[in-house]
Design an enzyme around this catalytic site. Sequence first.
Site, short mmCIF file in Angstrom:
data_model
loop_
_atom_site.label_atom_id
_atom_site.label_comp_id
_atom_site.label_asym_id
_atom_site.label_seq_id
_atom_site.Cartn_x
_atom_site.Cartn_y
_atom_site.Cartn_z
N ILE A 110 0.79 -1.21 -0.15
CA ILE A 110 0.01 0.02 0.13
C ILE A 110 0.78 1.23 0.02
CG2 ILE A 110 -0.12 0.13 2.41
CD1 ILE A 110 -2.87 0.96 0.06
N GLU A 168 -7.80 -1.96 6.01
CA GLU A 168 -7.59 -2.62 7.20
C GLU A 168 -6.39 -3.40 7.06
OE1 GLU A 168 -7.91 -5.94 6.61
OE2 GLU A 168 -8.68 -5.29 4.74
N GLY A 310 -6.04 -7.03 0.94
CA GLY A 310 -6.46 -6.25 1.94
C GLY A 310 -5.77 -4.89 1.97
N GLU A 311 -5.51 -3.96 3.28
CA GLU A 311 -4.75 -3.07 3.23
C GLU A 311 -4.84 -1.90 2.15
OE1 GLU A 311 0.01 -3.92 1.71
OE2 GLU A 311 -0.80 -4.60 3.43
N ALA A 312 -6.33 -1.82 1.68
CA ALA A 312 -6.67 -0.76 0.83
C ALA A 312 -6.16 -1.07 -0.60
CB ALA A 312 -6.55 0.55 1.38
#
Length: 354
Positions: A110, A168, A310-312
Amino acid sequence: MTHPQPLPPFADWSAVRQAAACLPTADQTAVQAARARQNNLTKPPGSLGRLEDVAVWLAGWQGTDRPRLDSLRTVIFAGNHGVAAQGVSSFPPEVTVQMVANFAAGGAAINQLSRWAGAELDVIPLDLDRPTADFTQAPAMTDDEALAAFNAGATAVPAGLDALVVGEMGIANTTAAAALAAGLLGGRGVDWVGPGTGLDRAGVNRKAEAVDRALDRHRDALGDPLAVMARLGGRELAAMTGAIFAARLKRTPVVLDGFVASAAAAVLPGLAAGALDHCLAGHVSAEPGHRRLLDALSLQPLLSLGMRLGEASGAVVALGLMGAAVATHNGMATFEEARVAAGASTGPDREAAS
């Protein structure tokens, strides 16, 4: 006599419900003006497909017929989950802390994607040394803990953003997301769980069983979305819910990431119809329950790349397509400006559409 709308941080859940009763809506004048511009650009109407829809959607929430993506923020919330003790993840809870350190050092996916997209990155750890309770045994959070997490997200959204991306980090949070989705939308564990970080079949079965035990234990709360969030969610999920809610109050467009972020968003339609109108699904992940969840929320993803980090990450990749939508919307000439006859059968735009 009218009372001012409550704003974050919220004193209690009553204030949240009061704010949900009068959510701002998109600027229809801007929507109409942006659509009129699209229909007058040097191309057949509709020939840029969803790029046109994205530009008009952004225009409505930004309140201008010329939307922009100059001020962007990615916010990642991190939390730990007591349900990890049930063997529902292939990684230990310490990895959450280690990954937050990796974000701070600039070493995660990210970090690279946010830099590429021109989005400021904000990482907010939430009591990582104090995991939520194991929701197969007790509510994941007390009401006060859930409200504190919700407010942590709600106060992380500044005014003036052109778009917000939420994401997240949290070992075992796909289990919490599956439980939350089941508690809000129905079904059992088997309908919502998936491999997450790479569980084998036995691990997936353990996840489904854990979700079922949680649903049975907390069945008395399943009619209230905020109670479901507190009992079956996690701090980072509640924070994402709060951030998405606060963005709506500020008329800020939101780009949702994967299964966990979408489960957090799913809390809000239970509070108000149309509560996710300001949200766009950046992508559909490889986690099996994500597409079902997006369908239930009537959200059509921009991308389908098999991502499951995940992690945007998927949502930030989608910012690239959104940038293309804005660039064509604002930069193309109209028929009048280009001195092209509307409906002409020649020219590069016509060939591209055929």
